[in-house]
Structure formats: structure tokens, C-alpha cells
Write a protein that holds these residues in place. Structure first.
Motif, PDB file in Angstrom:
ATOM      1  N   ARG A 835     -15.896   8.768 -37.683  1.00  0.00           N
ATOM      2  CA  ARG A 835     -15.591  10.165 -37.332  1.00  0.00           C
ATOM      3  C   ARG A 835     -16.788  10.826 -36.639  1.00  0.00           C
ATOM      4  NH1 ARG A 835     -12.653  10.167 -42.276  1.00  0.00           N
ATOM      5  NH2 ARG A 835     -14.434  10.989 -43.456  1.00  0.00           N
ATOM      6  N   MET A 836     -17.968  10.551 -37.115  1.00  0.00           N
ATOM      7  CA  MET A 836     -19.163  11.135 -36.493  1.00  0.00           C
ATOM      8  C   MET A 836     -19.336  10.616 -35.066  1.00  0.00           C
ATOM      9  SD  MET A 836     -21.984  11.151 -39.566  1.00  0.00           S
ATOM     10  CE  MET A 836     -23.213  11.921 -38.526  1.00  0.00           C
ATOM     11  N   ARG A 837     -19.097   9.306 -34.860  1.00  0.00           N
ATOM     12  CA  ARG A 837     -19.276   8.740 -33.522  1.00  0.00           C
ATOM     13  C   ARG A 837     -18.214   9.282 -32.571  1.00  0.00           C
ATOM     14  NH1 ARG A 837     -19.551   3.161 -34.620  1.00  0.00           N
ATOM     15  NH2 ARG A 837     -21.665   3.580 -35.328  1.00  0.00           N
ATOM     16  N   ASP A 838     -17.006   9.459 -33.070  1.00  0.00           N
ATOM     17  CA  ASP A 838     -15.954  10.026 -32.220  1.00  0.00           C
ATOM     18  C   ASP A 838     -16.284  11.463 -31.816  1.00  0.00           C
ATOM     19  OD1 ASP A 838     -14.596   7.666 -32.444  1.00  0.00           O
ATOM     20  OD2 ASP A 838     -13.190   8.384 -33.982  1.00  0.00           O
ATOM     21  N   ALA A 839     -16.981  12.186 -32.695  1.00  0.00           N
ATOM     22  CA  ALA A 839     -17.328  13.571 -32.394  1.00  0.00           C
ATOM     23  C   ALA A 839     -18.503  13.684 -31.430  1.00  0.00           C
ATOM     24  CB  ALA A 839     -17.662  14.312 -33.691  1.00  0.00           C
ATOM     25  N   HIS A 840     -19.224  12.573 -31.211  1.00  0.00           N
ATOM     26  CA  HIS A 840     -20.392  12.588 -30.317  1.00  0.00           C
ATOM     27  C   HIS A 840     -20.308  11.398 -29.365  1.00  0.00           C
ATOM     28  CE1 HIS A 840     -21.767  14.896 -33.853  1.00  0.00           C
ATOM     29  NE2 HIS A 840     -22.479  15.576 -32.974  1.00  0.00           N
ATOM     30  N   PRO A 841     -19.376  11.440 -28.397  1.00  0.00           N
ATOM     31  CA  PRO A 841     -19.251  10.316 -27.465  1.00  0.00           C
ATOM     32  C   PRO A 841     -20.482  10.210 -26.569  1.00  0.00           C
ATOM     33  CG  PRO A 841     -17.922  12.183 -26.743  1.00  0.00           C
ATOM     34  CD  PRO A 841     -18.443  12.532 -28.100  1.00  0.00           C
ATOM     35  N   SER A 842     -20.702   8.982 -26.028  1.00  0.00           N
ATOM     36  CA  SER A 842     -21.850   8.755 -25.146  1.00  0.00           C
ATOM     37  C   SER A 842     -21.680   9.526 -23.849  1.00  0.00           C
ATOM     38  CB  SER A 842     -22.002   7.261 -24.849  1.00  0.00           C
ATOM     39  OG  SER A 842     -22.279   6.558 -26.035  1.00  0.00           O
ATOM     40  N   HIS A 843     -22.831   9.852 -23.211  1.00  0.00           N
ATOM     41  CA  HIS A 843     -22.806  10.632 -21.973  1.00  0.00           C
ATOM     42  C   HIS A 843     -23.671   9.960 -20.920  1.00  0.00           C
ATOM     43  CE1 HIS A 843     -20.829  14.222 -23.682  1.00  0.00           C
ATOM     44  NE2 HIS A 843     -21.514  13.949 -24.783  1.00  0.00           N
ATOM     45  N   GLY A 844     -23.084   9.742 -19.755  1.00  0.00           N
ATOM     46  CA  GLY A 844     -23.849   9.357 -18.570  1.00  0.00           C
ATOM     47  C   GLY A 844     -24.599   8.056 -18.668  1.00  0.00           C
ATOM     48  N   GLY A 845     -24.179   7.157 -19.543  1.00  0.00           N
ATOM     49  CA  GLY A 845     -24.841   5.868 -19.600  1.00  0.00           C
ATOM     50  C   GLY A 845     -26.188   5.882 -20.291  1.00  0.00           C
ATOM     51  N   ARG A 846     -26.613   7.008 -20.844  1.00  0.00           N
ATOM     52  CA  ARG A 846     -27.882   7.095 -21.564  1.00  0.00           C
ATOM     53  C   ARG A 846     -27.638   6.822 -23.042  1.00  0.00           C
ATOM     54  NH1 ARG A 846     -32.461   8.146 -18.689  1.00  0.00           N
ATOM     55  NH2 ARG A 846     -33.287   9.606 -20.224  1.00  0.00           N
ATOM     56  N   PHE A 847     -28.630   6.268 -23.712  1.00  0.00           N
ATOM     57  CA  PHE A 847     -28.489   5.921 -25.125  1.00  0.00           C
ATOM     58  C   PHE A 847     -28.920   7.103 -25.979  1.00  0.00           C
ATOM     59  CE2 PHE A 847     -29.945   4.194 -29.172  1.00  0.00           C
ATOM     60  CZ  PHE A 847     -28.906   3.336 -29.507  1.00  0.00           C
ATOM     61  N   ASP A 848     -27.998   7.562 -26.849  1.00  0.00           N
ATOM     62  CA  ASP A 848     -28.302   8.644 -27.778  1.00  0.00           C
ATOM     63  C   ASP A 848     -28.976   8.036 -29.004  1.00  0.00           C
ATOM     64  OD1 ASP A 848     -28.162  10.608 -29.868  1.00  0.00           O
ATOM     65  OD2 ASP A 848     -26.639  11.666 -28.702  1.00  0.00           O
ATOM     66  N   LEU A 849     -30.288   8.324 -29.159  1.00  0.00           N
ATOM     67  CA  LEU A 849     -31.077   7.702 -30.213  1.00  0.00           C
ATOM     68  C   LEU A 849     -30.525   7.983 -31.605  1.00  0.00           C
ATOM     69  CD1 LEU A 849     -34.597   8.577 -28.792  1.00  0.00           C
ATOM     70  CD2 LEU A 849     -33.635   6.268 -28.975  1.00  0.00           C
ATOM     71  N   LYS A 850     -29.853   9.108 -31.752  1.00  0.00           N
ATOM     72  CA  LYS A 850     -29.354   9.489 -33.056  1.00  0.00           C
ATOM     73  C   LYS A 850     -27.926   9.015 -33.288  1.00  0.00           C
ATOM     74  CE  LYS A 850     -28.794  13.641 -35.930  1.00  0.00           C
ATOM     75  NZ  LYS A 850     -28.950  15.112 -35.986  1.00  0.00           N
ATOM     76  N   GLN A 851     -27.025   9.253 -32.329  1.00  0.00           N
ATOM     77  CA  GLN A 851     -25.600   9.107 -32.589  1.00  0.00           C
ATOM     78  C   GLN A 851     -24.998   7.783 -32.146  1.00  0.00           C
ATOM     79  OE1 GLN A 851     -23.868  11.203 -34.262  1.00  0.00           O
ATOM     80  NE2 GLN A 851     -25.138  13.053 -34.301  1.00  0.00           N
ATOM     81  N   ASP A 852     -25.559   7.123 -31.130  1.00  0.00           N
ATOM     82  CA  ASP A 852     -24.899   5.936 -30.585  1.00  0.00           C
ATOM     83  C   ASP A 852     -24.971   4.744 -31.537  1.00  0.00           C
ATOM     84  OD1 ASP A 852     -24.015   7.190 -28.366  1.00  0.00           O
ATOM     85  OD2 ASP A 852     -25.427   6.282 -26.964  1.00  0.00           O
ATOM     86  N   GLU A 853     -24.067   3.780 -31.293  1.00  0.00           N
ATOM     87  CA  GLU A 853     -24.012   2.582 -32.127  1.00  0.00           C
ATOM     88  C   GLU A 853     -25.345   1.844 -32.048  1.00  0.00           C
ATOM     89  OE1 GLU A 853     -21.023  -1.247 -32.816  1.00  0.00           O
ATOM     90  OE2 GLU A 853     -20.712   0.153 -31.138  1.00  0.00           O
ATOM     91  N   GLY A 854     -25.893   1.526 -33.227  1.00  0.00           N
ATOM     92  CA  GLY A 854     -27.214   0.896 -33.272  1.00  0.00           C
ATOM     93  C   GLY A 854     -28.344   1.908 -33.328  1.00  0.00           C
ATOM     94  N   GLY A 855     -27.984   3.183 -33.468  1.00  0.00           N
ATOM     95  CA  GLY A 855     -28.990   4.235 -33.477  1.00  0.00           C
ATOM     96  C   GLY A 855     -29.440   4.614 -34.882  1.00  0.00           C
ATOM     97  N   MET A 856     -30.117   5.753 -34.966  1.00  0.00           N
ATOM     98  CA  MET A 856     -30.777   6.156 -36.214  1.00  0.00           C
ATOM     99  C   MET A 856     -29.785   6.461 -37.330  1.00  0.00           C
ATOM    100  SD  MET A 856     -33.690   8.529 -34.413  1.00  0.00           S
ATOM    101  CE  MET A 856     -34.326   9.188 -35.939  1.00  0.00           C
ATOM    102  N   ILE A 857     -28.636   7.071 -36.985  1.00  0.00           N
ATOM    103  CA  ILE A 857     -27.672   7.382 -38.043  1.00  0.00           C
ATOM    104  C   ILE A 857     -27.083   6.105 -38.648  1.00  0.00           C
ATOM    105  CG2 ILE A 857     -25.394   8.386 -38.468  1.00  0.00           C
ATOM    106  CD1 ILE A 857     -26.171  10.756 -36.859  1.00  0.00           C
ATOM    107  N   ASP A 858     -26.922   5.068 -37.848  1.00  0.00           N
ATOM    108  CA  ASP A 858     -26.460   3.795 -38.412  1.00  0.00           C
ATOM    109  C   ASP A 858     -27.439   3.299 -39.470  1.00  0.00           C
ATOM    110  OD1 ASP A 858     -24.200   3.744 -36.919  1.00  0.00           O
ATOM    111  OD2 ASP A 858     -24.787   2.101 -35.596  1.00  0.00           O
ATOM    112  N   ILE A 859     -28.734   3.405 -39.197  1.00  0.00           N
ATOM    113  CA  ILE A 859     -29.735   2.966 -40.177  1.00  0.00           C
ATOM    114  C   ILE A 859     -29.643   3.820 -41.443  1.00  0.00           C
ATOM    115  CG2 ILE A 859     -32.216   2.708 -40.608  1.00  0.00           C
ATOM    116  CD1 ILE A 859     -32.545   2.222 -37.581  1.00  0.00           C
TER     117      ILE A 859
END
Length: 950
Positions: A835-859
């Protein structure tokens, strides 16, 4: 009439060196002493009696009574028949006795400077109070009691001691500077038949004149004190006595810069406590600005130049009057200026610096690291030497003099009084001390207007072509050419920005003096920008110039900030280094320019002692008790100052991301604790002195991973059975949020998020501990238990904090080891993450350090899952030690693959560092090139797969 108590002598100060007390000459060196002691054989016995102990603690009332009752006959005019002497005669005789006793004790080495000035200051207070009391009785007997029109209260005159008298550092042969103030206009009220009514103003004018005469008229016994009234509002052309209203109007409308210097010393010797407090409320904002007032440096510089010009003129006309130890170069006045410039600059924010004593103020400057202890110690010794010399000049003839005598014999006598062999030795010591004082004075007050940009300046830059010329659009090509010569990478863009700034309405309407000063600052900054960008290896000349011009536009009408940058040129370089390194830092400084002070030097430390900071902050808040607006600003100023110190160290590479987060979190805890305490005191219906209330931190504050602009996730708990408790603690929570989030001129403290409280936004703002426990045990969602893994007691009642920690441990250690429990936990965690990832989709091909898969929230979710899944068997997992430590602990317990855990820990550290760097550049969303973190993200995804599946 109520009187202000005579001040008691302060305890001995370690900054008064015993070595400064001379022991080479006795009282016979004073001709005044010889004449006084020789005029009456009884005086030697009285002198011996009073000079046995420190005169700073002499019982002045008893001594006066003795003079009145046993006034000497014979050569001094006599007291035939044993009649009591009138007060004016007894007071003068007491004064002469006291001065001679001080001469004897001082020159015999039994008294130090502190005893001399304290004794004279106490005696001046005593003389004013005693004479005023007698005169007031006489005046009210003739005219009735003065009564205020507004209050209907009897009126008392406030006598304000100014100058050295106000600072309790009076000379032995000084005049006293006084100001007379009465509370309200009105008329006297008759108390007996035959009394003639007067207006309050006329009553107190007459009273003031009588007081001056009682103190200063020369009689057969001499005088008590010469009185100078020139410091009153409008000086000698103003009324002798002013009402409180007149003083307020004068200071607001006509008060001049030099009068701020004079009023620093103002001390009420007489008057009603309520009226003195009202006067203080008028004077304090006139003398002390709430901001750091560096503009006062130039004002004192100007005043000093006028004094020096007059002294030089007198010395040219009268060469024999050279060596003025008070007003001359390197003299007493320069030490007083050195102390008082810091008082006027900082006294508005630091009440301790409002002390009237020059010696105690110097002591504080060392404590505050405003001057080094070594410099302060030498200034103290110089001050002691010069004041002792001043006294010995006055001991000769009881004359108000500050220059060495003309006669060579007298100079040698003074030299022996000072413990020197002859006048040559004295002059050598005098020159040494004056040279030191002059050098320290110049270090603060020498004009910086002509200071060049230093080693960074590649070529002379004409202010007319770079500074004020920017106001002319036709000059942009010439400006661009100059900037290119300085090495700017985008000279045309920079020139366009410079012209646009100078054409902004805010700068177009500046006073000419401010425009000139700003132009000089821009001119000095341009070569420094080129050097800073070149040395840092990062940043853009145009971007740094743009940030600087934004900052200049924000402070253009605040002359104090322009003065600071002018008076301390090295501060400009520190500003440039900071704003080149961080767009966020530039914005922060532009919003809070008061933080410029933090760049003056390296005072303060990232690891500053928090208990000391807490004590200082509490003292400032106590000083402002009852003034909520001021308390809000004090909290904001303290928080921003500490954040800014940390920022400076952070940008200098002296703090890791983890250490920075620890410091910021501890600082937030301190602010939260003070806000709870202060906000509770503002609740009129509070039912106890100390609330049984606690703030629980979640999220980044709970995990001690706070950043510069993080909001605070908190909930509020109470444990109190009183019937008024729920309502009062709800008020406290609301007031807490208001104190934290209200925008004042100093900004805000923190944004507050309370969504994690039981039942979220629909739930009660404050919960009892029992209700919180029931909710967590029976009703909380899995994601709420996830949040508990990063929750901790933050501030408030420690017993509630302990109960919260017990509830937290119980919930986190619930057994979820059976198949159904484990499956549900895994499903709930993955569903929430989706649900959190769906609420914060990726933008412009840049990696979101917090929200994207493999990012800080996953840890963070992996750690939360591991805690909830295994804490029943491994209670150590519930320790709130941070994500990196938890990964390593889980690996050590065999719960995850050690290599994957170490890789994820490295990924988390790298992503936090990158997130920090991106945020410092002013970007709200921490997005980076995917290539920078692709390998790290892959490791995190493998760990997710191993723990939680697809």
C-alpha cells in the motif's frame, strides 16, 4: 518612605589579583589625609576604630550616629554643649572619615580595589537614601503626600545611580551621576491643616533640588558628593525630574545611541519596588535589543572618537595634563567600552550580560567564550592597575582628577603609592598596560569598512563597477566581464542576477548608508565566491551568488546584520562556504539571519554538554516567565542555534550521519521536555504542579534518526485519576502542539504528527496508560505494532515512561511462532508495504531512496518483521538500537544470512548519507540516479525475499 537596601559587598572575586595591591607607601603620602588627621587629635582614634575591618561592610548607620553624637570640637568648628550635629554636617564628616580610612587601608596594603569601590558605592547609596528620607519628611509636612492620579497611590521618588555609582564601582573622589524619576503626575494630598498643595512634578523638582544641595553644597566640613544631573532626559535643558511617562516617551522618540551605553549602568537607589519594575520594563528594551545588535560597535566607535578628540585637544592646550588614565588611549574608558559593547550586542538575548559591574561583566565574557580567559585576565589586571592609579591621583588632594600631576615630586609620590621606585618606572608600567588595552580595543573597534577580500582577491574590484553599478542595467556587460575575470563559470547569468537584485524595490528604497554598505559587502564577496567554489571543487558560482543575494535581500533592512558582516569579514567567508555547500543551509540562514552569530567563531560544539545547554535554556525561559511570546522565541532561537552549529560541523565533514542524528534527536528531546513543562504552567485550570503526562516518540525521533527538517511523530499518555485530568491533559497536548508549530518571527520548532495514537485521527488526542495498554493488546493493527519497534519514552513523567516501555516489551515479545501467527504477520507486513509503494509511485526514472523497492523503508520493514516474529524467543531484539544494529543482531542470532544482513546494513548507511546530501541541496524528495544504488538495492531485495518472500 520605602528604600532600596544598601548593596552588600560581593564575595571576593578571583579576577582581582592580589599582586595588584601596592604596599610601598603609607597614608602619609596623601596631603588630604595629613590635613584631615592633623586638624583634630580625636580623629586618629576614630580612624583606627573604623579601619580595623573591611570598610565594604562598615555599619554606616552606626558610624553616622557616632559622627552626629560626638562631632569634634576645636579646630573643626566644634560641637559645643554636646548637641547633635545636623545630618548634612554629620554626613560630610562621615565621608571624610571613610575616605581617609580607605586611604590608610589601601596604601597600607590591607584593602584591594574591590573594597575601595564597594565601600564608596555603598556610602553613596546610604547618603542618598538617608538625605532623601529626611527631606521627604520635611516636604510632606509642608505640602502633604504626593498621590498619583491614575493609581491613587502615594508617590516616591526614584533616584537612579548612573555610571560607576550605578555599577557599584565608584571612585573615592568621584561625583555621582543621578537621574530623578517619579511614577505619576498628580497633586499632593493634605494631611494636616496649613499645608499648601503642589503638583507632583513641582513637589519632586523641589525635593530633587534639596537633595542635590544636601549632598553637594560645600560647607565648613566640605561636601558629601558632587552631583551631576547631565544624563537625565534632554540633559541640562530638560526638567530636573521626569515622570515615568516622560522617560518612556523620551527614550522611544529621542533616545540616542550613547544613552543606551549610559543606561546600562542605571540602578534604582530609592523608590517603590513596583515603580522600579515599571521603569525597568521601559528601559530594558531601549538598552537591550532582542536581536544581536552589532550596529552598536560603530556607535561606540564614534563616541570614543569624540572623547579622544576632546582629550587630545585638552592635551594640546595643556601639555602638562597628559597621561589621562580614564579617557586617554588604552585607559579605563576603553576597558569599559570593551565590556559594554558585548553587553549591548548580546544582553537582549543573554540576561546575565546585563550586569552593571565592569569587572563582573569581563568575568562573564570569559565564561561565555566571547573573549579568551587569558585576555580577560589581563584586562582585569589592567583595569585594577588603572583604577588603583586613578585612586592614588585622587588621594593626593581629594580631587576629582584622572591625569598625572604636573609636579615631578608629586609624580614620584604617586609612583611610590603604586609600589614603583620612581615616576619613570610608573610610566613604563602604565605604557605597558595602556598598550595592551589599546590593542584589545582596536581588535574590536578598529573600522573594518576598508577591509579587503584578502588572499582570495585576484585583482582590485571597483565597487562602482561591481557594487552600486548593478543598479544600472546598462552596466551588465561590464559587470559580466569583471566576473569572468574573477573566474565565474557563468558570468552573464551572474551579472543578470546581480542587476536584478539591485533593481528590486526592496533595495531601491534602502537608505543611502545601507546601500553603500551592502555594495561594499557584495564587492568583497565576489572574489571570495570564486575562491570558495574553486577550493571546494563543488558548486556553481552563479548559484552561490544567487543564494547570497537572496540572503542579502532578506537582511537589507536589518542594519545590525550588515554591521556584523562588515565588522567581522571572516564571517562572510564562512557564510559563502556554507551556502555553496548546501542550498538548504542557504535557505535556513536566509529565514533565520540571527544565526549569523554562530559563524563568528568556533564557540559551541556538536557534542556540547546537553545538561549545560538545558540549564542555560531553562534560565532564559525562567527570565521570561509570564511572557509566552518571548518564551516561544527563546525556544526557537535556541533550537536553531544548535541546529546551525551542527550544520556547520556537518558541512565541514566532522559528523557522521549517525552522530548527527543522535545529536539532533537529543536536542529535540530537550525541546520537547521544556515545552511540556512551560505549556503546563500556562493552563489556568491545572490541578497539580507537575503533570503526570508523558510524550512518546515514534518514527525518526523514536529511532533517534532525526534529520534537520524532520517532523515529530508523537503520542501523549497520562496516568492520573483526578477528575480534571482528562480535560487538563487534553489542553496540555493541544497547547504543546501550538507551542511547537506556531509561526513566530523566529520560525517554528517542529511540525507534529499524532496519527499514530490509538484509533488514529479519529481517536482521543491523549490516552490514559491503561487505555493505551488495552488498545495495544486487543485492538491495534499489525502496522501499529511495527511502529512500536521504533517507539520510546521522550519526555515528561518518567514513571509513565517506564510503564510504556513495559507495555512495548510485552506487545513486541508476543509469541507469533506458530504457523498461523507467522503467516498472518508476513501477510500484514507485505500488504502494508504494498500500500505504501502504491501511494508513492516512481517518478522520471530516478530512484527514490526512501520509497522505491530495495530502498530504506524495505530495510525498516524487514527489521520490524524480524522483531515481531522472533522477539518472543530473542528479547534482545526489542532494544531500540537502530536499523543497522538490528540487522547485525539478527544475523548474529542466525535469523538471517550474515552476508545479506551486512550488505543491507551498508545499503542503509549509504542511502541515508545520499538522502542527507540531497536534502542539504534543498530537494524535498530524495531521488538519485539509479546507478548510484543499484547494487545496494539488489542486496536489500534479496534480503526481503529471504525474510518475507515475493
Amino acid at each position: 518612605m520605602a528604600q532600596v537596601p544598601i548593596p552588600q559587598a560581593p564575595p571576593p572575586q578571583d579576577f582581582l589579583p592580589p599582586s595588584a595591591v601596592p604596599r610601598a607607601a603609607g597614608a602619609d603620602a596623601s596631603r588630604f589625609f595629613q590635613r584631615w588627621i592633623g586638624a583634630d587629635p580625636q580623629r586618629a582614634a576614630r580612624l583606627a576604630a573604623v579601619s580595623q575591618l573591611s570598610l565594604a561592610r562598615l555599619d554606616l548607620g552606626a558610624a553616622l550616629e557616632a559622627e552626629a553624637a560626638t562631632g569634634s570640637g576645636g579646630n573643626s568648628g566644634g560641637n559645643p554643649g554636646g548637641n547633635r550635629l545636623p545630618l548634612v554636617r554629620a554626613m560630610r564628616r562621615l565621608r571624610n572619615l571613610l575616605v581617609c580610612a580607605l586611604i590608610a587601608r589601601d596604601l597600607d596594603g590591607r584593602a584591594d580595589l574591590d573594597e575601595v569601590v564597594t565601600a564608596m558605592s555603598r556610602f553613596a547609596d546610604f547618603a542618598v537614601q538617608t538625605h532623601l528620607a529626611e527631606l521627604m519628611r520635611d516636604m510632606t509636612a509642608q505640602h502633604g503626600t504626593p498621590v498619583g492620579d491614575e493609581s491613587g497611590r502615594p508617590q516616591q521618588m526614584m533616584v537612579l545611580a548612573m555610571g560607576k555609582h550605578g555599577g557599584c564601582e565608584l571612585n573615592v573622589s568621584s561625583d555621582i551621576d543621578l537621574i530623578f524619576v517619579y511614577p505619576e503626575d498628580g497633586d499632593t494630598r493634605a494631611d494636616a491643616p496649613g499645608q499648601r498643595s503642589l503638583s507632583n512634578h513641582e513637589f519632586f523638582v523641589r525635593l530633587g533640588r534639596k537633595l542635590i544641595a544636601a549632598l553637594s553644597e560645600v560647607t565648613e566640613d566640605g561636601f558629601t558628593f558632587r552631583v551631576d544631573m547631565a544624563l537625565r532626559p534632554n540633559g541640562k535643558s530638560g526638567p530636573l525630574v521626569a515622570s515615568l511617562g516622560m522617560v518612556e516617551d523620551y527614550l522611544i522618540v529621542q533616545g540616542r545611541e550613547w544613552e543606551r551605553y549610559a543606561w546600562v549602568k542605571a540602578r534604582a537607589v530609592t523608590g517603590d519596588a513596583r515603580d522600579i519594575a515599571a521603569l525597568d520594563a521601559i528601559v530594558r528594551p531601549f538598552v537591550y535589543r532582542r536581536y544581536l545588535d552589532f550596529g552598536v560597535i560603530d556607535a561606540i566607535r564614534t563616541m570614543h572618537a569624540q572623547i579622544r578628540a576632546e582629550v587630545n585637544r585638552q592635551e594640546r592646550l595643556h601639555p602638562e595634563r597628559s597621561h589621562n588614565v580614564k579617557l586617554g588611549r588604552g585607559g579605563i574608558r576603553e576597558i569599559e567600552f570593551l565590556a559594554q559593547v558585548f553587553q549591548l550586542i548580546r544582553g537582549g538575548r543573554d540576561p546575565a550580560l546585563r550586569d552593571r559591574s565592569t569587572r563582573r561583566t569581563l568575568h562573564l565574557l570569559a565564561e561565555r567564550d566571547l573573549l579568551t580567559p587569558a585576555v580577560v585576565q589581563q584586562l582585569q589586571e589592567a583595569y585594577t592597575f588603572l583604577r588603583n592609579l586613578e585612586h592614588r591621583l585622587q588621594y593626593l588632594e581629594d580631587a576629582q582628577t584622572h591625569t598625572l600631576p604636573v609636579s615631578a615630586d608629586d609624580r614620584d609620590t604617586v609612583a611610590r603609592m603604586m609600589g614603583c621606585t620612581d615616576q619613570a618606572a610608573l610610566l613604563a608600567r602604565l605604557d605597558e598596560w595602556r598598550g595592551f588595552v589599546a590593542a584589545q580595543f582596536d581588535a574590536i573597534f578598529a573600522s573594518k569598512e576598508s577591509t579587503k577580500a584578502g588572499d582570495h582577491q585576484a585583482e582590485p574590484v571597483d565597487p562602482e563597477t561591481i557594487g552600486t553599478a548593478g543598479a544600472d542595467p546598462d552596466q551588465r556587460d561590464a559587470i559580466a566581464e569583471r566576473l569572468a575575470g574573477l573566474g565565474f563559470d557563468q558570468p552573464v547569468a551572474a551579472a543578470e542576477r546581480l542587476v536584478a537584485t539591485w533593481q528590486a524595490p526592496r533595495l531601491q528604497t534602502l537608505p543611502e548608508a545601507s546601500r553603500s554598505r551592502l555594495a561594499a559587502l557584495v564587492n568583497a564577496a565576489l572574489p571570495q565566491i570564486a575562491a570558495v567554489v574553486r577550493e571546494a571543487g563543488v558548486g556553481s558560482h552563479a548559484a552561490t551568488l544567487g543564494r547570497l543575494l537572496d540572503f542579502f535581500e532578506a537582511i537589507a533592512r536589518r542594519s545590525a546584520y550588515l554591521s556584523l558582516l562588515t565588522e567581522y569579514p571572516h564571517t562572510m567567508e564562512r557564510v559563502l562556504r556554507m551556502i555553496n555547500a548546501s542550498g538548504w543551509a542557504a535557505t535556513f540562514l536566509t529565514r533565520h539571519p540571527i544565526l549569523l552569530d554562530e559563524l563568528l567563531d568556533d564557540r559551541g560544539n556538536a557534542a556540547e554538554d546537553l545538561p549545560a545547554l538545558a540549564a542555560q535554556l531553562a534560565g532564559q525561559l525562567d527570565e521570561a516567565e509570564g511572557d509566552t511570546e518571548r518564551q516561544l522565541d527563546i525556544l526557537r532561537e535556541a533550537l536553531h542555534a544548535q541546529q546551525f552549529r551542527l550544520l556547520a560541523l556537518d558541512l565541514a565533514g566532522e559528523l557522521s550521519v549517525e552522530r548527527l542524528a543522535d545529536h539532533l534527536s537529543a536536542l529535540a528531546d530537550l525541546i520537547v521536555a521544556e515545552v511540556v513543562k512551560r505549556a503546563w504552567r500556562t493552563i489556568a485550570s491545572r490541578h497539580r504542579d507537575v503533570p503526570r503526562f508523558a510524550v512518546i516518540a515514534y518514527g525518526k525521533l523514536g529511532g533517534k534518526e532525526l534529520g534537520y527538517v524532520s517532523d515529530l511523530d508523537v503520542i501523549f499518555l497520562f496516568d492520573d485519576d483526578d477528575q480534571d485530568a482528562p480535560a487538563n491533559y487534553a489542553k496540555l497536548a493541544q497547547r504543546f502542539i501550538t507551542w511547537m508549530t506556531t509561526h513566530t518571527s523566529a520560525g517554528i520548532l517542529f511540525d507534529i504528527d499524532t496519527a499514530l495514537r490509538p484509533d488514529g485521527a479519529s481517536g482521543m488526542l491523549v490516552s490514559s496508560v491503561g487505555a493505551f495498554e488495552r488498545y495495544q493488546q486487543a485492538s491495534a493493527w499489525t502496522w501499529e505494532h511495527q511502529a512500536l519497534t521504533r517507539a520510546r519514552f521522550c519526555a515528561g513523567d518518567a514513571a509513565i515512561g517506564a510503564r510504556f516501555e513495559a507495555i512495548r516489551e510485552q506487545v513486541l515479545r508476543r509469541d507469533r511462532s506458530d504457523a498461523a501467527g507467522a503467516d498472518k504477520l508476513r501477510a500484514d507486513v507485505t500488504a502494508m508495504r504494498r500500500r505504501m509503494r502504491d501511494a508513492h509511485p516512481s517518478h522520471g526514472g530516478r530512484f527514490d531512496l526512501k520509497q522505491d523497492e530495495g530502498g530504506m523503508i524495505d530495510i525498516e520493514f524487514i527489521n520490524q518483521y524480524l522483531v515481531l516474529r522472533h522477539a518472543a524467543a530473542h528479547p534482545r531484539l526489542t532494544a531500540n538500537t537502530g536499523n543497522i544494529a538490528l540487522l547485525r543482531l539478527s544475523a548474529g542470532l542466525g535469523l538471517v544470512d550474515a552476508d545479506l544482513a551486512e550488505g543491507a546494513a551498508d545499503a542503509y548507511r549509504t542511502m541515508r548519507r545520499l538522502q542527507h546530501q540531497v536534502r542539504l541541496q534543498g530537494q524535498e524528495n530524495a531521488r538519485v540516479d539509479p546507478g548510484l544504488v543499484a547494487d545496494h538495492a539488489a542486496v536489500v531485495m534479496r534480503l526481503w525475499q529471504a525474510c518475507l518472500g515475493a
